[in-house]
Design an enzyme around this catalytic site. Structure first.
Site, PDB file in Angstrom:
ATOM      1  CE  LYS A   1      -1.632   2.713   2.454  1.00 32.35           C
ATOM      2  NZ  LYS A   1      -1.484   4.079   1.914  1.00 32.35           N
TER       3      LYS A   1
ATOM      4  CD  GLU B   1      12.740   3.957   8.563  1.00 32.16           C
ATOM      5  OE1 GLU B   1      12.704   4.620   9.079  1.00 32.16           O
ATOM      6  OE2 GLU B   1      12.903   3.286   6.942  1.00 32.16           O
TER       7      GLU B   1
ATOM      8  CB  CYS C   1      12.653   8.617   9.209  1.00 29.87           C
ATOM      9  SG  CYS C   1      13.294   7.721   8.330  1.00 29.87           S
TER      10      CYS C   1
ATOM     11  CD  GLU D   1      10.063  12.157  12.566  1.00 33.18           C
ATOM     12  OE1 GLU D   1       9.145  11.656  12.764  1.00 33.18           O
ATOM     13  OE2 GLU D   1      10.821  12.004  12.019  1.00 33.18           O
TER      14      GLU D   1
HETATM   15  P1  ADP Z   1       3.109  10.695   7.740  1.00 30.07           P
HETATM   16  O1  ADP Z   1       2.821  11.038   9.270  1.00 30.07           O
HETATM   17  O2  ADP Z   1       4.405  10.680   7.180  1.00 30.07           O
HETATM   18  O3  ADP Z   1       2.232  10.873   6.518  1.00 30.07           O
HETATM   19  P2  ADP Z   1       2.065   8.202   8.343  1.00 30.07           P
HETATM   20  O4  ADP Z   1       2.700   7.378   9.533  1.00 30.07           O
HETATM   21  O5  ADP Z   1       0.741   8.963   8.093  1.00 30.07           O
HETATM   22  O6  ADP Z   1       2.970   9.007   7.595  1.00 30.07           O
HETATM   23  O7  ADP Z   1       1.949   8.198   6.753  1.00 30.07           O
HETATM   24  C1  ADP Z   1       2.740   6.492   6.192  1.00 30.07           C
HETATM   25  C2  ADP Z   1       2.098   5.627   5.737  1.00 30.07           C
HETATM   26  O8  ADP Z   1       1.395   4.086   6.579  1.00 30.07           O
HETATM   27  C3  ADP Z   1       1.168   5.610   4.543  1.00 30.07           C
HETATM   28  O9  ADP Z   1       0.774   4.864   3.368  1.00 30.07           O
HETATM   29  C4  ADP Z   1      -0.331   6.188   4.792  1.00 30.07           C
HETATM   30  O10 ADP Z   1      -1.891   5.601   4.533  1.00 30.07           O
HETATM   31  C5  ADP Z   1      -0.615   5.153   6.490  1.00 30.07           C
HETATM   32  N1  ADP Z   1      -0.907   4.731   7.285  1.00 30.07           N
HETATM   33  C6  ADP Z   1      -1.526   6.063   8.338  1.00 30.07           C
HETATM   34  N2  ADP Z   1      -2.583   5.476   9.116  1.00 30.07           N
HETATM   35  C7  ADP Z   1      -2.679   4.281   8.757  1.00 30.07           C
HETATM   36  C8  ADP Z   1      -3.528   3.623   9.771  1.00 30.07           C
HETATM   37  N3  ADP Z   1      -4.061   4.293  10.826  1.00 30.07           N
HETATM   38  N4  ADP Z   1      -3.366   2.316   9.527  1.00 30.07           N
HETATM   39  C9  ADP Z   1      -2.223   1.415   8.288  1.00 30.07           C
HETATM   40  N5  ADP Z   1      -1.344   2.265   7.806  1.00 30.07           N
HETATM   41  C10 ADP Z   1      -1.764   3.652   8.013  1.00 30.07           C
END
Ligand code: ADP
Length: 499
Positions: A197, A272, A306, A403
């Site tokens: 995804k 990570e 990161c 961060e």
């Molecule tokens: P950022 O905060 O830097 O945008 P995220 O950690 O939110 O990074 O996003 C990293 C990935 O995790 C993306 O592919 C996002 O769609 C996915 N993501 C965000 N929220 C969830 C969740 N609750 N469960 C699974 N995947 C998620």
């Protein structure tokens, strides 16, 4: 900010690629989402809609997991030799190299990063990653195990490493293609099947990679790619009862949600996550390399790394010179759209990130931090932020603790080198650190005290497929890259036979 002189002519495949609604890859077919819904991605340099993409949700994740399960248990993938698997992964690297310019452009448009950086960093690292793991496909081995006591001589015991099964991989938007490569390379080498995804902000290069995966001869259902939002598609993948392992790169906050979601079937988890990495410059460092090194440690990729060296600790005697030097570097950085050949620093990925980073700048200013250079948004079009150096901070400030994920560094003086390890470790994170000194004893002794998964000495942001990367503390679980990551994609089976 100079106006964009868009001198680079878009690659013809790129123009065509972004204008058509992109579908998802399930079981070797490019399909619409079950709901028929699509979502928009934006060009961060302009804020305009870039493309329309099929919006996957739980039902699509179910379809993709089913395809991955069938491919794992009974498909051709389950029968092919490690050598053939390796050849396919190598071919994928070759195909990516053949399409380097097209992918670099797509990445620059979708993520905002300077095209010239995508050409020399994201693409070569991704290509090399596939080649490195192509080699591993034939080298995943077990051991013969000597048994002791009364069992000696009575049993033949050995271990085998088997693929863990169906793997869910959730990746972020800062290095969209490279993160896909980091995840796919070792999973394919191990013989797993995958549901990937991509981040909703930047799904395009992962989807285009899906076409190359097919061209490389990797059988249907082995790699399924479902774009969609984190709260729907991502959450469904993390929670899916028929997924054996989830690998995630992203924020610490979401990492904790993934962990909870994974608990239902106790799937294996590797994470990570975020960082707030200390970059430490001693008085005796070669400042001619430490100053540009410290600038690039934070400003590379718009600070959206990161492992960005976001807490810059400078020994007192060198403080003024280093701050002035890093600020001077920052003020010379050309902040332009990624397609501008002169662009050194592109926009942040999204309006949300722009607001987040500007929020940190405001909170820093309110709490008394001073911007030596930068300190605000750049222009009014797109999501640009000026490279920023903050001084007059204290350890309690949000800009020092949290961060930021933008081009913002806090420069902090220190006078007692014996305390710098404790100061550097004063964070919930532990992803990376930098040390700049001419004293080799000091460097290695400090490296041993830093609680971080990577320590760079007299360099920063050096990556190689062979070098494990990951975090201590709340920066994650497990390691990406090297042979270490293969442990996450394999199960060990002990076989014991009576003789
Ligand atoms: P950022 O905060 O830097 O945008 P995220 O950690 O939110 O990074 O996003 C990293 C990935 O995790 C993306 O592919 C996002 O769609 C996915 N993501 C965000 N929220 C969830 C969740 N609750 N469960 C699974 N995947 C998620």
């Amino acid at each position: 900010m100079a106006t964009a002189s868009v001198a680079v002519r878009p690659h013809e495949n790129v123009t065509g690629y972004v204008t058509k609604t992109r579908k998802m890859l399930i079981n070797g077919k490019w399909v619409d989402s079950a709901s028929g819904k699509t979502f928009e991605t934006y060009n961060p340099a302009t804020g305009e809609v870039l493309s329309h993409v099929a919006e996957g949700d739980k039902e699509d994740i179910d379809r993709a997991v089913k395809a991955a399960r069938a491919a794992f248990e009974t498909g051709p993938w389950s029968k092919i030799s490690p050598s053939e698997r390796g050849r396919m992964i190598w071919r994928l690297g070759d195909l990516l190299e053949k399409h380097l310019e097209e992918f670099a452009q797509l990445e620059s448009l979708d993520n905002g990063k300077p095209l010239k950086i995508a050409r020399v960093a994201d693409l070569p690292l991704s290509i090399d990653h596939f080649r490195y793991y192509a080699g591993w496909a034939t080298k995943i081995e077990g051991n013969t195990v000597p048994m002791s006591g009364w069992k000696q001589g009575m049993f033949h015991a050995y271990t085998v490493r088997e693929p863990v099964g169906v793997v869910g991989q959730i990746i972020p938007w800062n290095f969209p293609l490279l993160m896909a490569a980091w995840k796919l390379g070792p999973a394919l080498a191990s013989g797993c099947t995958i549901v990937l995804k991509p981040a909703e902000q930047t799904p395009l290069t992962a989807l285009r990679l899906g076409e190359l995966i097919q061209e490389a001869g990797i059988p249907d259902g082995v790699v399924n790619i479902v774009p969609g939002y984190g709260e729907t598609a991502g959450a469904a993948l993390a929670a899916h009862p028929d997924v054996d392992k989830v690998a995630f790169t992203g924020s610490t906050e979401v990492g904790k949600l993934i962990l909870k979601a994974a608990a239902g079937n106790l799937k294996k988890v590797s994470l990570e996550l975020g960082g707030k990495s200390p970059n430490i410059i001693f008085d005796d460092a070669d400042l001619d390399s430490a100053i540009p090194g410290a600038a690039s440690a934070i400003f590379f990729n718009q600070g959206q790394c990161c492992c960005a060296g976001s807490r810059l600790y400078i020994e007192k005697k060198a403080f003024d010179k280093v701050v002035e030097g890093v600020a001077d570097n920052a003020s010379k950085i050309r902040v332009r759209p990624g397609f501008d050949p002169d662009s050194d620093l592109g926009p942040l990925v999204s309006e949300e990130q722009l607001n987040r980073v500007c929020g940190f700048l405001e909170s820093g200013a309110k709490e008394g931090a001073k911007a030596v250079t930068g300190g605000s948004r750049e222009g009014t079009t797109g999501y640009f932020v000026k490279p920023t150096v903050l001084i007059n901070t204290n350890p309690k400030m949000k800009v020092v603790q949290e961060e930021i994920f933008g081009p913002v560094v806090t420069a902090i003086p220190f006078s007692d080198p014996s305390e710098i390890a404790a100061t550097a470790n004063d964070t919930i994170y532990g992803l990376a650190a930098g040390i700049w000194t001419r004293d080799i004893k000091k460097a290695h002794s400090l490296a041993s005290k830093i609680k971080a998964g990577t320590v760079w000495i007299n360099c920063y942001n050096i990556f190689d497929a062979s070098l494990p990367f990951g975090g201590y503390k709340q920066s994650g679980w497990g390691r990406e890259m090297g042979h270490e990551v293969l442990e996450h994609y394999t199960e060990v089976k002990s076989v014991c036979a009576a003789l």
